[in-house]
Scaffold this motif. Structure first.
Motif, PDB file in Angstrom:
ATOM      1  N   ASP A 241       0.659  -0.925   0.100  1.00 39.83           N
ATOM      2  CA  ASP A 241       0.588  -0.508  -0.181  1.00 39.83           C
ATOM      3  C   ASP A 241       0.950   1.213  -0.021  1.00 39.83           C
ATOM      4  O   ASP A 241       0.287   2.535  -0.274  1.00 39.83           O
ATOM      5  CB  ASP A 241      -0.590  -0.460   1.272  1.00 39.83           C
ATOM      6  N   LEU A 242       1.745   1.532   0.376  1.00 40.45           N
ATOM      7  CA  LEU A 242       2.432   2.249  -0.283  1.00 40.45           C
ATOM      8  C   LEU A 242       3.480   2.615  -1.192  1.00 40.45           C
ATOM      9  O   LEU A 242       3.594   3.288  -1.347  1.00 40.45           O
ATOM     10  CB  LEU A 242       4.400   1.599   1.268  1.00 40.45           C
ATOM     11  N   HIS A 243       3.520   1.412  -2.179  1.00 42.99           N
ATOM     12  CA  HIS A 243       3.745   1.304  -3.345  1.00 42.99           C
ATOM     13  C   HIS A 243       2.319   1.776  -4.547  1.00 42.99           C
ATOM     14  O   HIS A 243       3.113   2.495  -5.479  1.00 42.99           O
ATOM     15  CB  HIS A 243       4.958   0.651  -3.796  1.00 42.99           C
ATOM     16  N   PHE A 244       1.688   1.405  -3.779  1.00 44.51           N
ATOM     17  CA  PHE A 244      -0.064   1.186  -4.887  1.00 44.51           C
ATOM     18  C   PHE A 244      -0.301   1.803  -5.197  1.00 44.51           C
ATOM     19  O   PHE A 244      -1.276   1.975  -3.569  1.00 44.51           O
ATOM     20  CB  PHE A 244      -0.004  -0.500  -5.251  1.00 44.51           C
ATOM     21  N   LEU A 255     -11.315  -0.375  -9.595  1.00 44.52           N
ATOM     22  CA  LEU A 255     -10.956   0.090 -10.009  1.00 44.52           C
ATOM     23  C   LEU A 255      -9.850  -0.110 -10.803  1.00 44.52           C
ATOM     24  O   LEU A 255      -9.375  -0.816 -10.309  1.00 44.52           O
ATOM     25  CB  LEU A 255     -10.802  -0.188  -7.983  1.00 44.52           C
ATOM     26  N   HIS A 256      -9.212   0.780 -11.344  1.00 44.84           N
ATOM     27  CA  HIS A 256      -8.235   1.160 -11.739  1.00 44.84           C
ATOM     28  C   HIS A 256      -6.004   1.037 -10.860  1.00 44.84           C
ATOM     29  O   HIS A 256      -6.491   2.411  -9.938  1.00 44.84           O
ATOM     30  CB  HIS A 256      -7.815   2.308 -13.034  1.00 44.84           C
ATOM     31  N   SER A 257      -5.841   0.179 -10.787  1.00 44.75           N
ATOM     32  CA  SER A 257      -4.249   0.472 -10.305  1.00 44.75           C
ATOM     33  C   SER A 257      -3.147   1.123 -11.253  1.00 44.75           C
ATOM     34  O   SER A 257      -3.137   1.063 -11.739  1.00 44.75           O
ATOM     35  CB  SER A 257      -4.197  -1.063  -9.873  1.00 44.75           C
ATOM     36  N   GLY A 261       2.690   8.178  -8.426  1.00 42.81           N
ATOM     37  CA  GLY A 261       3.424   8.748  -8.758  1.00 42.81           C
ATOM     38  C   GLY A 261       3.067   8.891 -10.451  1.00 42.81           C
ATOM     39  O   GLY A 261       3.690   9.423 -11.591  1.00 42.81           O
ATOM     40  N   GLN A 262       2.135   7.903 -10.265  1.00 43.03           N
ATOM     41  CA  GLN A 262       0.893   7.709 -12.072  1.00 43.03           C
ATOM     42  C   GLN A 262       1.754   7.114 -12.903  1.00 43.03           C
ATOM     43  O   GLN A 262       1.285   7.182 -14.310  1.00 43.03           O
ATOM     44  CB  GLN A 262       0.000   9.270 -12.452  1.00 43.03           C
ATOM     45  N   ARG A 263       2.353   5.851 -12.648  1.00 43.11           N
ATOM     46  CA  ARG A 263       2.687   4.852 -13.556  1.00 43.11           C
ATOM     47  C   ARG A 263       1.820   3.686 -13.739  1.00 43.11           C
ATOM     48  O   ARG A 263       1.223   3.005 -12.406  1.00 43.11           O
ATOM     49  CB  ARG A 263       3.859   4.407 -12.735  1.00 43.11           C
ATOM     50  N   THR A 264       1.582   2.674 -15.311  1.00 42.34           N
ATOM     51  CA  THR A 264       1.104   1.717 -14.851  1.00 42.34           C
ATOM     52  C   THR A 264       2.000   1.197 -14.888  1.00 42.34           C
ATOM     53  O   THR A 264       2.940   0.678 -14.970  1.00 42.34           O
ATOM     54  CB  THR A 264      -0.327   2.055 -16.328  1.00 42.34           C
ATOM     55  N   TYR A 265       1.626  -0.277 -14.730  1.00 43.89           N
ATOM     56  CA  TYR A 265       2.495  -1.615 -14.252  1.00 43.89           C
ATOM     57  C   TYR A 265       1.367  -2.904 -15.138  1.00 43.89           C
ATOM     58  O   TYR A 265       0.228  -2.938 -15.109  1.00 43.89           O
ATOM     59  CB  TYR A 265       3.153  -1.962 -13.274  1.00 43.89           C
ATOM     60  N   PHE A 266       2.414  -3.827 -15.452  1.00 40.51           N
ATOM     61  CA  PHE A 266       1.606  -5.139 -16.137  1.00 40.51           C
ATOM     62  C   PHE A 266       2.682  -6.722 -15.203  1.00 40.51           C
ATOM     63  O   PHE A 266       3.416  -6.552 -14.974  1.00 40.51           O
ATOM     64  CB  PHE A 266       2.927  -5.184 -17.555  1.00 40.51           C
TER      65      PHE A 266
END
Length: 430
Positions: A241-244, A255-257, A261-266
């Motif tokens: 929860d500190l990073h996402f 919901l979108h994760s 820093g508003q970075r999308t990830y895979f």
């Protein structure tokens, strides 16, 4: 298509209900939306006020394709909250159970949901008419995965033998012996699957993804490990929860994760593969190389090869576990509740599945948070389409629509799992 829209009202061959909207203006894609209209499920709310011991049975109902992943993430989170660590043969049985789920889930996607895209069929039934041998191999392979889940967890859908601390009943060695010969066939069939899908035509489409997956010091990840990324993230699960973060978007009940820093990830097979290639068994590594893959693969359309490699690995790992299995003295260990927060994250077939629970001293669940892999990939799916569609605007509209659907199916999205949120707006007139 220079100007217009690509609209898919109902995505086919995905689990759950969703649509797709792409807007094109002057040869540029100006908007992409994955419209997730599956009704919200509210499982986090169902869990509040229930005993921590009920969580595995409740969370297993979230998904009929990957119930083991939901059970395992909840079990690990509860054991974390209670200060318990399960090891030995009980841990091995959990890993074997996960092998079964990966085999059945990956095989379902590869043969029935994804392969028709590459071979030009509307569905797996049509494909099977012209490819009966492949279809039969896929169905038999999936059945073996289901058999593992049934034997260890009581039934193949929404299993009931898993509990906090272990199992209600552990199998005898003789119970597992019939699986050995079937898994040897399955390993050969999985290897044949890798060879089969490696011959499919793949679009030239690579992206610079931010991959996120579990990584274990000794194993290809199923149940345990640290959360790592392709850009150097290396954290324990309780730091998730500190990073996402999760955010609501107007066009989706899911919901979108994002990484902060508003970075999308895979997340998912491609992420696991890229971050854990060195943890695959030798036979799986060699199969990947023979299929034309190296330790790094950034083409999402080739995820069908990676899923097949993971299926091969799961068969190989299941045989290793069976060979070393000795029944535990007890099917589980006793777990006493305490007031605490517990964290769990396992690798569902579609990617990391995060659970967090807050318990009181009696073990009553006060708060629950579940982040499915599909909701973590939704931003990346939309981003893929933004990059993919401009390359194929010269295609006829029907063909372009097909390619867009295929791009979404690369992720094997489980939409039902992802729908946990509903925005309610009440406009009260005076």
């Amino acid at each position: 298509m220079k100007t217009g829209t690509v609209k898919v009202d109902f995505l086919a061959r995905v689990e759950g209900e969703g649509g797709l909207y792409v807007k094109v203006k002057d040869n540029a894609v100006t908007d992409v939306k994955l419209n997730i209209f599956e009704p919200p499920r509210f499982f986090e709310a169902f869990l509040r006020g229930r005993s921590f011991r009920e969580a595995p049975d409740i969370t297993a109902r979230i998904c009929g394709i990957c119930p083991v992943a939901y059970q395992m993430s909840s079990v690990h989170a509860m054991e974390d909250a209670c200060g318990v660590k399960v090891g030995g043969q009980l841990r091995a049985l959990r890993r074997l159970l996960y092998c079964g789920e990966w085999i059945e889930s990956h095989t379902l996607h590869v043969y029935l949901l994804h392969a028709p895209d590459f071979l030009g069929y509307a569905d797996g039934i049509q494909m099977a008419k012209d490819h009966p041998e492949a279809a039969g191999r896929g169905l038999k392979l999936k059945k073996i995965g289901n058999e593992i889940v049934t034997l260890l967890a009581g039934r193949e859908i929404h299993p009931i033998n898993v509990r906090v601390g272990g199992f209600y009943k552990a199998p005898a060695r003789r119970d597992l012996e019939p699986l050995v010969e079937r898994l040897k066939w399955a390993r050969d069939a999985a290897l044949e699957t890798v060879k089969w899908v490696a011959g499919f035509p793949f679009p030239d489409f690579e992206q610079d993804y931010l991959f996120v997956a579990l990584r274990h010091p000794d194993e290809y990840p199923f149940n345990e490990g640290r959360l790592v990324s392709s850009e150097g993230l290396d954290i324990s699960v309780n730091e998730y929860d500190l990073h996402f973060i999760e955010e609501h978007v107007q066009h989706s009940n899911a919901l979108h994760s994002l990484m902060k820093g508003q970075r999308t990830y895979f997340v998912g097979p491609l992420a696991r593969y890229n971050l854990n290639f060195d943890r695959l068994s030798p036979v799986a590594q060699q199969a990947a190389r023979d299929a034309g893959l190296g330790p790094v693969c950034r083409n999402p359309f080739q995820s069908i090869i990676v899923r097949s490699v993971e299926t091969l690995y799961a068969c190989d790992e299941a045989l290793r576990i069976l060979d070393a299995y000795e029944p535990p003295e007890q099917p589980g260990i006793e777990v006493q509740p305490r007031a605490a927060i517990g964290y769990g994250c396992t690798e569902a077939p579609r990617g990391i599945l995060y659970h967090r629970y807050r318990l009181d001293r009696q073990g009553t669940i006060l708060d629950a948070k579940i982040v499915p892999p599909t909701s973590q990939n939704l931003k990346t799916m939309e981003h893929d389409l933004l990059q993919f569609v401009p390359k194929f605007l010269d295609l006829p509209p029907e063909k372009l629509r097909w390619q867009c659907e295929q791009a979404v199916r690369n992720y094997d999205p489980c939409i039902s799992c992802a729908t946990h949120y509903l925005k309610l707006e009440i406009d009260r007139e005076p």
